[in-house]
Design an enzyme around this catalytic site. Structure first.
Site, mmCIF file in Angstrom:
data_model
loop_
_atom_site.group_PDB
_atom_site.id
_atom_site.type_symbol
_atom_site.label_atom_id
_atom_site.label_comp_id
_atom_site.label_asym_id
_atom_site.label_seq_id
_atom_site.Cartn_x
_atom_site.Cartn_y
_atom_site.Cartn_z
ATOM 1 N N PRO A 156 -33.221 -1.052 -72.264
ATOM 2 C CA PRO A 156 -32.167 -1.506 -71.352
ATOM 3 C C PRO A 156 -30.737 -1.152 -71.789
ATOM 4 O O PRO A 156 -29.936 -0.727 -70.956
ATOM 5 C CB PRO A 156 -32.356 -3.024 -71.304
ATOM 6 N N LYS A 157 -30.428 -1.335 -73.055
ATOM 7 C CA LYS A 157 -29.062 -1.049 -73.518
ATOM 8 C C LYS A 157 -28.708 0.434 -73.413
ATOM 9 O O LYS A 157 -27.675 0.813 -72.856
ATOM 10 C CB LYS A 157 -28.915 -1.533 -74.973
ATOM 11 N N VAL A 158 -29.587 1.269 -73.955
ATOM 12 C CA VAL A 158 -29.352 2.713 -73.895
ATOM 13 C C VAL A 158 -29.358 3.201 -72.453
ATOM 14 O O VAL A 158 -28.553 4.053 -72.071
ATOM 15 C CB VAL A 158 -30.404 3.468 -74.748
ATOM 16 N N ALA A 159 -30.220 2.610 -71.633
ATOM 17 C CA ALA A 159 -30.271 2.977 -70.213
ATOM 18 C C ALA A 159 -28.922 2.754 -69.549
ATOM 19 O O ALA A 159 -28.409 3.635 -68.857
ATOM 20 C CB ALA A 159 -31.344 2.159 -69.499
ATOM 21 N N CYS A 161 -25.941 2.506 -70.982
ATOM 22 C CA CYS A 161 -24.947 3.433 -71.520
ATOM 23 C C CYS A 161 -25.105 4.812 -70.895
ATOM 24 O O CYS A 161 -24.126 5.450 -70.502
ATOM 25 C CB CYS A 161 -25.056 3.545 -73.040
#
Length: 232
Positions: A156-159, A161
């Site tokens: 979720p976080k990298v997505a 970004c």
DNA sequence: AGACAGGGTCGTT
DNA sequence: AACGACCCTGTC
């Protein structure tokens, strides 16, 4: 009114924030593959380390372009990453009987990606076989958020970004441990809110420009001393 | 000098 | 849903 908003009642602080926002211009990345690989390498990593890794990757496998001002290296193509090795064990040719690990230089780990090397490798495979990165641009945010997480190494976080910096989805609100601490402090009276909840809150509260506000919150936290306070 | 956490994700309970 | 492992670098 919470600390974040009242902070902006001070003219000097407000001017600084305005200045910060003026400098913020997020564009869609030309090279989506570069955006993906760079995003993956940021996970659980420091800025200093991942930028160094990316620079090294480009220097090793990118095309050298020379200018009077100096050399510049392009980001390598998908199939270039596909053909290099994940680590030195894999790269080593045991058949010649010489066990010199230092001779192994054709692998991702020498760039310092660490365990992210396997994600980068798998992600590259994924694009040649199953996913077309340009399709993401045609999707709405929610669909893009789900789709992009099928890429190995993308949670979720990298997505978020990737969607914010790579595809210019300004409504993405990348939520990591720090934004969680900041949001928990400012909006939930220090209650420990889960990261998915923080993401939901950010998108609800800040709407179509949530991505900018996320950056803005980081800036506020650093400038106001909140960041140092939360580190304790 | 050596342990420890860090701007997450994944695989396993 | 919760937990530990994971590369490796900087920090205490």
């Amino acid at each position: 009114m919470n600390k974040f908003y009242s902070y902006l009642n001070d003219n000097e602080k407000l001017a600084d924030m305005a200045n910060f926002c003026n400098g913020l211009r997020l564009f869609e990345a030309k090279n989506k593959f570069e955006a993906v690989i760079s995003s993956i390498s940021t996970s659980n990593n420091s800025i200093a380390r991942w930028t160094k890794s990316i620079d090294m990757l480009k220097k090793k496998w990118g095309l050298k372009v020379s200018y009077p001002s100096g050399d510049f290296y392009t980001f390598p193509d998908v199939n270039v990453i596909n053909s290099c090795f994940e680590d030195s064990e894999e790269e080593f040719d045991y058949s010649n009987g010489i066990l010199d690990i230092n001779k192994c230089n054709n692998n991702l780990k020498t760039c310092g990606f660490g365990y992210r090397s396997k994600y980068i490798k798998k992600a590259s495979d994924f694009f040649t076989l199953e996913m077309d990165l340009s399709d993401i641009s045609e999707m709405n945010y929610e669909e893009a958020f789900e789709t992009v997480q099928m890429i190995p190494g993308v949670g979720p976080k990298v997505a978020d970004c990737l969607l914010l910096y790579g595809y210019n989805f300004k409504e993405a609100f990348p939520s990591d441990v720090w934004i969680k601490r900041i949001v928990s402090h400012l909006f939930f009276d220090n209650e420990d809110i889960s990261i998915p909840k923080v993401r939901e809150f950010g998108m609800e509260e800040f709407g179509e420009y949530a991505g900018y506000v996320q950056l803005y919150l980081f800036h506020y936290a650093r400038k106001s001393g909140l960041m140092d306070k939360l580190k304790k």
